[in-house]
Scaffold this active site. Structure first.
Site, PDB file in Angstrom:
ATOM      1  N   GLU A  99      -1.538  40.877  62.887  1.00  0.00           N
ATOM      2  CA  GLU A  99      -0.061  41.114  62.249  1.00  0.00           C
ATOM      3  C   GLU A  99       0.029  42.633  62.037  1.00  0.00           C
ATOM      4  O   GLU A  99       1.100  43.212  62.112  1.00  0.00           O
ATOM      5  CB  GLU A  99       0.082  40.119  60.973  1.00  0.00           C
ATOM      6  CG  GLU A  99       0.125  38.805  61.523  1.00  0.00           C
ATOM      7  CD  GLU A  99       0.442  37.675  60.343  1.00  0.00           C
ATOM      8  OE1 GLU A  99       0.363  38.203  59.313  1.00  0.00           O
ATOM      9  OE2 GLU A  99       0.058  36.455  60.507  1.00  0.00           O
ATOM     10  N   HIS A 107       5.824  36.669  52.866  1.00  0.00           N
ATOM     11  CA  HIS A 107       4.716  36.213  53.949  1.00  0.00           C
ATOM     12  C   HIS A 107       3.410  37.065  53.988  1.00  0.00           C
ATOM     13  O   HIS A 107       3.618  38.058  53.492  1.00  0.00           O
ATOM     14  CB  HIS A 107       5.223  36.378  55.432  1.00  0.00           C
ATOM     15  CG  HIS A 107       3.967  36.189  56.625  1.00  0.00           C
ATOM     16  ND1 HIS A 107       3.793  35.094  57.118  1.00  0.00           N
ATOM     17  CD2 HIS A 107       3.416  37.296  57.048  1.00  0.00           C
ATOM     18  CE1 HIS A 107       2.892  35.065  57.824  1.00  0.00           C
ATOM     19  NE2 HIS A 107       2.638  36.440  57.859  1.00  0.00           N
ATOM     20  N   ARG A 154       6.073  33.199  44.895  1.00  0.00           N
ATOM     21  CA  ARG A 154       6.779  32.084  45.374  1.00  0.00           C
ATOM     22  C   ARG A 154       7.272  31.059  44.169  1.00  0.00           C
ATOM     23  O   ARG A 154       8.647  30.415  44.170  1.00  0.00           O
ATOM     24  CB  ARG A 154       6.555  31.083  46.472  1.00  0.00           C
ATOM     25  CG  ARG A 154       6.410  32.172  47.689  1.00  0.00           C
ATOM     26  CD  ARG A 154       5.497  31.504  48.914  1.00  0.00           C
ATOM     27  NE  ARG A 154       5.478  31.961  50.213  1.00  0.00           N
ATOM     28  CZ  ARG A 154       4.672  31.786  51.190  1.00  0.00           C
ATOM     29  NH1 ARG A 154       3.723  30.880  50.877  1.00  0.00           N
ATOM     30  NH2 ARG A 154       4.896  32.449  52.443  1.00  0.00           N
ATOM     31  N   PHE A 164      10.738  24.148  63.294  1.00  0.00           N
ATOM     32  CA  PHE A 164      11.426  25.204  62.576  1.00  0.00           C
ATOM     33  C   PHE A 164      11.557  26.462  63.237  1.00  0.00           C
ATOM     34  O   PHE A 164      11.907  27.605  62.510  1.00  0.00           O
ATOM     35  CB  PHE A 164      10.973  25.425  61.256  1.00  0.00           C
ATOM     36  CG  PHE A 164       9.472  25.464  60.935  1.00  0.00           C
ATOM     37  CD1 PHE A 164       8.876  26.703  60.955  1.00  0.00           C
ATOM     38  CD2 PHE A 164       8.625  24.302  60.947  1.00  0.00           C
ATOM     39  CE1 PHE A 164       7.533  26.732  61.063  1.00  0.00           C
ATOM     40  CE2 PHE A 164       7.312  24.578  60.800  1.00  0.00           C
ATOM     41  CZ  PHE A 164       6.634  25.410  60.945  1.00  0.00           C
ATOM     42  N   ASN A 211      11.491  32.016  51.357  1.00  0.00           N
ATOM     43  CA  ASN A 211      10.369  31.899  50.404  1.00  0.00           C
ATOM     44  C   ASN A 211       9.632  33.195  50.151  1.00  0.00           C
ATOM     45  O   ASN A 211       8.630  33.308  49.644  1.00  0.00           O
ATOM     46  CB  ASN A 211       9.188  30.782  50.837  1.00  0.00           C
ATOM     47  CG  ASN A 211       8.487  31.054  52.415  1.00  0.00           C
ATOM     48  OD1 ASN A 211       9.128  32.147  52.824  1.00  0.00           O
ATOM     49  ND2 ASN A 211       7.435  30.343  52.673  1.00  0.00           N
ATOM     50  N   LYS A 230      10.294  38.867  52.708  1.00  0.00           N
ATOM     51  CA  LYS A 230      11.426  38.461  53.698  1.00  0.00           C
ATOM     52  C   LYS A 230      12.782  39.071  53.398  1.00  0.00           C
ATOM     53  O   LYS A 230      13.118  39.479  52.074  1.00  0.00           O
ATOM     54  CB  LYS A 230      10.990  36.990  53.705  1.00  0.00           C
ATOM     55  CG  LYS A 230       9.792  36.733  54.355  1.00  0.00           C
ATOM     56  CD  LYS A 230       9.579  34.983  54.402  1.00  0.00           C
ATOM     57  CE  LYS A 230       8.469  34.750  54.992  1.00  0.00           C
ATOM     58  NZ  LYS A 230       8.312  33.088  55.224  1.00  0.00           N
ATOM     59  N   THR A 262       3.397  27.468  50.413  1.00  0.00           N
ATOM     60  CA  THR A 262       4.500  27.886  51.376  1.00  0.00           C
ATOM     61  C   THR A 262       5.981  27.396  50.726  1.00  0.00           C
ATOM     62  O   THR A 262       6.975  28.117  50.893  1.00  0.00           O
ATOM     63  CB  THR A 262       4.401  26.956  52.752  1.00  0.00           C
ATOM     64  OG1 THR A 262       3.126  27.556  53.329  1.00  0.00           O
ATOM     65  CG2 THR A 262       5.419  27.480  53.796  1.00  0.00           C
ATOM     66  N   TYR A 321       5.058  35.326  64.723  1.00  0.00           N
ATOM     67  CA  TYR A 321       4.905  33.890  64.330  1.00  0.00           C
ATOM     68  C   TYR A 321       4.659  33.072  65.725  1.00  0.00           C
ATOM     69  O   TYR A 321       5.049  31.731  65.906  1.00  0.00           O
ATOM     70  CB  TYR A 321       6.264  33.175  63.883  1.00  0.00           C
ATOM     71  CG  TYR A 321       6.602  33.568  62.561  1.00  0.00           C
ATOM     72  CD1 TYR A 321       5.755  33.262  61.359  1.00  0.00           C
ATOM     73  CD2 TYR A 321       8.043  34.157  62.088  1.00  0.00           C
ATOM     74  CE1 TYR A 321       6.191  33.624  60.263  1.00  0.00           C
ATOM     75  CE2 TYR A 321       8.127  34.520  60.650  1.00  0.00           C
ATOM     76  CZ  TYR A 321       7.232  34.200  59.900  1.00  0.00           C
ATOM     77  OH  TYR A 321       7.575  34.672  58.225  1.00  0.00           O
TER      78      TYR A 321
HETATM   79  P1  CMP Z   1       5.409  32.092  56.415  1.00  0.00           P
HETATM   80  O1  CMP Z   1       4.066  32.472  55.376  1.00  0.00           O
HETATM   81  O2  CMP Z   1       6.149  33.418  56.732  1.00  0.00           O
HETATM   82  O3  CMP Z   1       4.630  31.332  57.419  1.00  0.00           O
HETATM   83  C1  CMP Z   1       5.414  30.509  58.305  1.00  0.00           C
HETATM   84  C2  CMP Z   1       6.750  30.141  57.744  1.00  0.00           C
HETATM   85  O4  CMP Z   1       7.309  29.153  58.347  1.00  0.00           O
HETATM   86  C3  CMP Z   1       6.388  29.843  56.372  1.00  0.00           C
HETATM   87  O5  CMP Z   1       6.185  30.800  55.623  1.00  0.00           O
HETATM   88  C4  CMP Z   1       7.901  29.135  55.978  1.00  0.00           C
HETATM   89  O6  CMP Z   1       8.774  30.022  55.346  1.00  0.00           O
HETATM   90  C5  CMP Z   1       8.394  28.710  57.385  1.00  0.00           C
HETATM   91  N1  CMP Z   1       8.181  27.117  57.264  1.00  0.00           N
HETATM   92  C6  CMP Z   1       7.098  26.401  57.220  1.00  0.00           C
HETATM   93  N2  CMP Z   1       7.398  25.049  57.406  1.00  0.00           N
HETATM   94  C7  CMP Z   1       8.753  25.202  57.481  1.00  0.00           C
HETATM   95  C8  CMP Z   1       9.621  23.930  57.635  1.00  0.00           C
HETATM   96  N3  CMP Z   1       9.147  22.637  57.488  1.00  0.00           N
HETATM   97  N4  CMP Z   1      11.003  24.358  57.847  1.00  0.00           N
HETATM   98  C9  CMP Z   1      11.255  25.614  57.621  1.00  0.00           C
HETATM   99  N5  CMP Z   1      10.467  26.578  57.715  1.00  0.00           N
HETATM  100  C10 CMP Z   1       9.055  26.447  57.497  1.00  0.00           C
END
Ligand code: CMP
Length: 142
Positions: A131, A120, A107, A62, A117, A14, A96, A54
């Site tokens: 994807e 992905h 992470r 979010f 984070n 990311k 996550t 997404y």
């Molecule tokens: P990712 O693996 O990219 O998949 C979806 C993303 O949503 C996840 O990593 C997080 O970065 C983001 N995400 C999930 N929950 C939250 C949250 N409560 N607030 C902000 N971002 C979130």
């Protein structure tokens, strides 16, 4: 449970991971683990690509932040192939929320945030294929 299958999955470093200079470190981890890199590129996601990536989070509180964030700067996308790739890569990236991810995971070692984070990865073989189709053109695949 049957035998383990050779699978492919997609990983996206990311914008925070790219900005912080973690590209080499992250690729190294996957190479040392034994995955084959089947495609690799730096790119900036369009709004349309981000919304497709997404789609399952549409409507969540979010979602807007997520789409804004992933389109905010360059990312590095790669396709990895190896035994049980989807599960193994998810173990390597950790939970996550970087605060909850186990030390030793990507992470867990590099993030203190749920939104920033670092990385992905697809969460199922079907999602991986979807994807991959969002991020890569057929001629970019080996
Ligand atoms: P990712 O693996 O990219 O998949 C979806 C993303 O949503 C996840 O990593 C997080 O970065 C983001 N995400 C999930 N929950 C939250 C949250 N409560 N607030 C902000 N971002 C979130």
């Amino acid at each position: 449970m049957g035998a383990y299958m050779v699978e492919r999955t997609i990983v996206i470093i990311k914008p925070d991971g790219v900005k912080r200079g973690l590209i080499g470190e992250i690729i190294s981890r996957f190479e040392r683990k034994g995955f084959k890199i089947k495609a690799l590129k730096m790119t900036k996601l369009s709004l349309e690509q981000a919304e497709k990536l997404y789609d399952i989070h549409k409507g969540k509180h979010f979602y807007d932040e997520l789409v804004n964030y992933i389109t905010s700067g360059p990312v590095v996308a790669m396709i990895l192939e190896g035994s049980d790739a989807v599960n193994v890569v998810r173990l390597m990236i950790g939970a996550t929320d970087g605060r909850k991810a186990a030390p030793g995971t990507i992470r867990g070692d590099y993030s203190l945030s749920i939104s920033e984070n670092v990385i992905h990865a697809a969460d199922s073989p079907e999602r991986a294929e979807y994807e991959i189709s969002v991020l890569f053109r057929p001629e970019e695949l080996l």
